[in-house]
Design a protein around this motif. Structure first.
Motif, short mmCIF file in Angstrom:
data_model
loop_
_atom_site.label_atom_id
_atom_site.label_comp_id
_atom_site.label_asym_id
_atom_site.label_seq_id
_atom_site.Cartn_x
_atom_site.Cartn_y
_atom_site.Cartn_z
N SER A 328 60.06 153.97 19.84
CA SER A 328 61.26 153.15 19.99
C SER A 328 61.16 151.80 19.28
O SER A 328 62.15 151.07 19.21
CB SER A 328 61.57 152.93 21.47
OG SER A 328 60.56 152.15 22.09
N LYS A 329 59.99 151.47 18.73
CA LYS A 329 59.82 150.18 18.06
C LYS A 329 60.50 150.14 16.69
O LYS A 329 60.70 149.07 16.13
CB LYS A 329 58.33 149.86 17.93
CG LYS A 329 57.65 149.56 19.27
CD LYS A 329 56.16 149.30 19.09
CE LYS A 329 55.50 148.99 20.44
NZ LYS A 329 54.04 148.76 20.31
N PHE A 331 63.63 152.20 14.04
CA PHE A 331 64.80 153.07 14.06
C PHE A 331 64.38 154.49 13.67
O PHE A 331 63.77 154.71 12.62
CB PHE A 331 65.87 152.57 13.10
CG PHE A 331 67.01 153.54 12.90
CD1 PHE A 331 67.79 153.95 13.98
CD2 PHE A 331 67.28 154.05 11.64
CE1 PHE A 331 68.82 154.85 13.80
CE2 PHE A 331 68.31 154.95 11.46
CZ PHE A 331 69.09 155.34 12.54
N PHE A 348 64.14 156.10 25.96
CA PHE A 348 65.07 156.41 24.88
C PHE A 348 66.52 156.14 25.26
O PHE A 348 67.37 156.01 24.38
CB PHE A 348 64.92 157.88 24.47
CG PHE A 348 63.77 158.14 23.52
CD1 PHE A 348 62.95 157.12 23.09
CD2 PHE A 348 63.53 159.42 23.05
CE1 PHE A 348 61.90 157.35 22.21
CE2 PHE A 348 62.50 159.68 22.17
CZ PHE A 348 61.67 158.64 21.75
N LYS A 351 68.21 153.53 23.50
CA LYS A 351 68.45 153.74 22.07
C LYS A 351 69.62 154.72 21.91
O LYS A 351 69.44 155.92 21.73
CB LYS A 351 67.19 154.31 21.40
CG LYS A 351 65.98 153.39 21.48
CD LYS A 351 66.11 152.26 20.47
CE LYS A 351 64.87 151.39 20.43
NZ LYS A 351 64.96 150.34 19.41
N LYS A 352 70.83 154.19 21.96
CA LYS A 352 72.02 155.05 22.04
C LYS A 352 72.20 155.94 20.81
O LYS A 352 72.79 157.01 20.89
CB LYS A 352 73.27 154.18 22.24
CG LYS A 352 73.23 153.35 23.52
CD LYS A 352 73.11 154.23 24.76
CE LYS A 352 73.15 153.40 26.03
NZ LYS A 352 72.95 154.23 27.24
N ASN A 353 71.73 155.50 19.65
CA ASN A 353 71.91 156.28 18.43
C ASN A 353 70.78 157.27 18.17
O ASN A 353 70.84 158.05 17.21
CB ASN A 353 72.06 155.35 17.22
CG ASN A 353 73.37 154.59 17.25
OD1 ASN A 353 74.38 155.12 17.71
ND2 ASN A 353 73.36 153.36 16.77
N LEU A 354 69.75 157.23 18.99
CA LEU A 354 68.62 158.15 18.82
C LEU A 354 68.93 159.48 19.50
O LEU A 354 69.28 159.52 20.67
CB LEU A 354 67.35 157.53 19.43
CG LEU A 354 66.13 158.44 19.54
CD1 LEU A 354 65.65 158.86 18.16
CD2 LEU A 354 65.00 157.73 20.29
#
Length: 529
Positions: A328-329, A331, A348, A351-354
């Protein structure tokens, strides 16, 4: 022909009974007469619906274990008759043939039977004959007849009837016919593909390919290209069968790269220890094994941190919290793994776009399968590259034999090289890639690029020398000249694995001896175009 056509009589004969009762009830409420066969009729009657057996319509009983029941003029005449053709209408009247305005059929579960590993005779008995015949008849006559072959189309049918007071529009019937023909085409493709395999026919005169729409994509490789994702019904773990836990829909490039990443990481069985593959544009920019998933990821990341940004990460074991924290560090587009624990999912979630995908298993790299590539005017078909080697398959050809550590790294590098676009060069040290050269027209250029990227990473990490010092190198095909080999030696490689088979093998081996390298030949190449 008018645009709207009424539905007064329906024939329902389905293998999958999902939603059948609800559909029958909705049709009956509209005063539509229900015809049916065998188990479908029994299911509808058990729900309290009035149903007429097809055998009553044809005056012929079902026979031959159900092989013959709907193949009859009373059925096909009712499906094929043109309602606006006087001769057709007269024939129906003369022979007492009633029009069938709606056909609801799904076929014997042939694909599922094959997937379960059934024997030849059982598979043959699960080939539907009457169903496809009726579907094709109804689809041909879509000017007047509705044909529904998928359970998921039941609601759309009922909505259409409600919107048009018991009638359907021509455009609606056209779409149903399109789906119907695609279904019978896919069904026949499944049968012919299975039979070719059963008969060990590697190149049948005709080959049919089919798929089922899984997702309409926003666009293809580029925004001006339309695209869609189809599945082939295989249960193979991977991007097509994975569960997506978060993030927006996968794009065309996401799906392509995620497949490449997961197929690569699946080369490393869970029992071999944690492994991680990072992919960018379908090529690995870092692959490693470690004592933990976090260590495997960190080692893979250190191969090429620049390319890893915005990449795809595949793991061979369920994702845990510490590894998710590291990932997560930066993109990342997609993470795919056999599973994920709650800590990892929670990390995660921020991280909405992951996209996080889980597969509940690894793909079998040795599994027999076919790959297809379209060319102008046709397509190429070949066996999937499932070639694998062990140490016993290798031939040492230099004066110096590789050390145990070099041999382990060479086998690792060989697994990775199989998944790198040709010309492929892979440097590996201590169970991790330290330089990857992909897709160059010249093999020596791939050697140079991989070494240069390793030097760039050494500079970025503040190392006194690139990690290619003391590494091994794998080449997906033979070295046609000694120049590529010598470039690898200059980068610090001490051992080489490649297929051999060049007219200049002796020159290349002599150059390796002069440089003090150990060299092994595989006798197998891994071109990947």
């Amino acid at each position: 022909m008018t645009d709207l056509a009424p539905v007064r009589r329906a024939l329902l004969s389905v293998s999958d009974k999902t939603g059948l009762v609800e559909l029958g009830q909705a049709l009956a409420e509209r005063g539509i007469e229900l015809l049916s066969t065998g188990g479908s009729a029994k299911t509808l009657r058990n729900a309290g619906l009035e149903v007429r057996d097809v055998a009553d319509v044809t005056s012929f009983p079902e026979m031959m274990d159900g092989r013959v029941k709907t193949l009859h003029p009373m059925v096909h005449g009712g499906l094929l008759a043109l309602r606006d053709n006087d001769d057709h209408v007269k024939a129906m009247t003369d022979h007492g043939i009633g029009a069938i305005d709606l056909l609801v059929v799904n076929l014997y579960p042939f694909e599922e039977t094959v997937a379960k590993g059934a024997d030849y005779d059982t598979c043959i008995e699960n080939i539907d004959i009457g169903g496809p015949a009726m579907i094709r008849a109804a689809a041909k006559n879509h000017a007047f007849v509705n044909v529904v072959v998928d359970v998921e189309d039941y609601p759309a049918l009922l909505d259409e009837l409600a919107a048009n007071d018991g009638q359907t529009s021509y455009a609606f019937r056209q779409k149903l016919a399109l789906t119907a023909y695609a279904r019978t085409g896919a069904y026949d493709a499944a049968v012919s593909t299975w039979m070719a395999k059963a008969l060990e026919e590697t190149a049948p005169r005709r080959r049919a390919v089919a798929g089922q729409l899984a997702q309409t994509l926003r666009y293809g490789e580029n925004p001006h290209q339309s695209a869609a994702f189809y599945t082939d019904g295989s249960a193979r773990p991977g991007v097509a069968t994975a569960t997506q836990h978060q993030g927006k829909e996968l794009s065309y490039n996401n799906i392509n790269d995620t497949d490449a990443a997961f197929e690569l990481v699946s080369e490393f069985a869970t029992a071999e220890g944690p492994a991680c593959a990072i992919i960018k544009h379908a090529n690995p920019c870092g692959v490693a094994q470690g004592a933990t998933l976090q260590e495997a990821y960190s080692k893979a990341f250190d191969c090429d941190r620049t390319s890893a940004f915005g990449g795809i990460i595949a793991l061979n074991q369920p994702l845990d919290g510490p590894t998710a924290e590291e990932i997560s560090k930066i993109f990342t587009e997609v993470v795919i793994a056999p599973g994920a624990d709650e800590d990892a999912k929670a990390i995660f979630a921020a991280k909405k776009n992951l996209r996080l995908l889980t597969t509940e298993g690894l793909a079998n790299p040795a599994e027999a399968a076919l790959t297809l590539k379209q060319v102008s005017g046709g397509f190429l078909v070949q066996d999937k590259d499932n070639g694998r080697l062990t140490q016993d398959d290798l031939k040492v050809v230099t004066k110096r034999a590789p050390t145990e550590a070099e041999m382990a790294d060479m086998l690792f590098a060989w697994k990775v090289a199989k998944h790198v676009k040709s010309n492929a060069i892979v440097y590996v040290k201590d169970g991790a890639t330290v330089g990857v050269g992909a897709g160059q027209m010249s093999r020596v250029d791939s050697c140079r690029i991989a070494a240069r990227k390793a030097q760039d990473m050494a500079d970025a990490l503040g190392l006194s020398a690139p990690l290619t010092q003391g590494s091994v190198v794998a080449s997906d095909a033979f070295f046609p000249f000694a120049d590529g080999l010598l470039t690898a030696a200059e980068a610090g490689a001490t051992a080489v694995i490649h297929p051999g088979g060049s007219m200049r093998d002796d020159e290349v081996i002599a150059a390796a001896d002069d440089a003090g390298l150990a060299m092994v030949l595989t006798g197998m190449r891994h071109f990947r175009h």
